[in-house]
Design an enzyme around this catalytic site. Structure first.
Site, PDB file in Angstrom:
ATOM      1  N   ASP A  96     -99.995  71.716  10.748  1.00 12.70           N
ATOM      2  CA  ASP A  96    -100.656  72.079   9.502  1.00 12.70           C
ATOM      3  C   ASP A  96    -101.549  73.288   9.740  1.00 12.70           C
ATOM      4  O   ASP A  96    -102.050  73.481  10.845  1.00 12.70           O
ATOM      5  CB  ASP A  96    -101.500  70.914   8.982  1.00 12.70           C
ATOM      6  N   ASP A 110     -95.852  70.651   2.470  1.00  7.74           N
ATOM      7  CA  ASP A 110     -96.647  69.856   1.528  1.00  7.74           C
ATOM      8  C   ASP A 110     -96.690  70.512   0.149  1.00  7.74           C
ATOM      9  O   ASP A 110     -96.622  69.831  -0.877  1.00  7.74           O
ATOM     10  CB  ASP A 110     -98.073  69.674   2.053  1.00  7.74           C
TER      11      ASP A 110
END
Length: 155
Positions: A96, A110
């Site tokens: 991430d 996401d």
């Protein structure tokens, strides 16, 4: 690129404190929920990728295929990390790098999942509205004539 240019300790602000770049390795789901069950998310990711691919293939409209395709793309993106990223096959941590204030750090996968879900919700609302209209339960405002719009009724 994120691995070579970003750090886990330092955030690079993009939009003040609202959005920035910071490296994180997530073994769980959003906000690291379920971080001790990475292998479960790998299995779920494999099943989701298969089911979503089939659903997109069988979609009844291009709008549904696009919505499902976004979710599928996000699921596959995260699945690739789960399969091949450290610490090992099937237990990999998702990389991430998009820091949303102090809430959480996510990635492009996401965002794709969010877009797909949003498009799917819009498509469901559109379909529901169309069904109501076909049953005569709601006025078709897109085809109203001037007398209807002015509140006049025919006698």
């Amino acid at each position: 690129m994120a691995l070579g240019q970003l750090s886990e300790e330092q955030r690079i602000p993009l939009i003040g404190d609202l959005l920035g770049l910071q490296l994180a390795f997530n073994p769980g789901t959003i906000m690291s929920l379920g971080s001790n069950s990475t292998w479960v998310f790998t299995v779920i990711g494999i099943a989701a990728a298969i089911v979503l691919f089939y659903a997109a293939w069988r979609a009844t409209s291009m709008a549904w295929a696009i919505a499902i395709g976004f979710v599928w793309g996000g699921a596959v993106g995260n699945l690739i990390d789960r399969l091949f990223a450290p610490p090992g096959f099937g237990h990999g941590h998702v990389t991430d790098f998009l820091a949303y204030g102090n809430l959480f750090i996510g990635n492009l996968a996401d965002i794709f999942i969010g877009i797909g879900v949003g498009l799917g919700i819009l498509q469901m609302l559109r379909s529901h509205r169309s069904q109501l209209r076909s049953r005569g339960l709601t006025p078709d405002l897109g085809h109203a004539d001037s007398s209807t719009m002015l509140g006049k009724r025919e006698s």
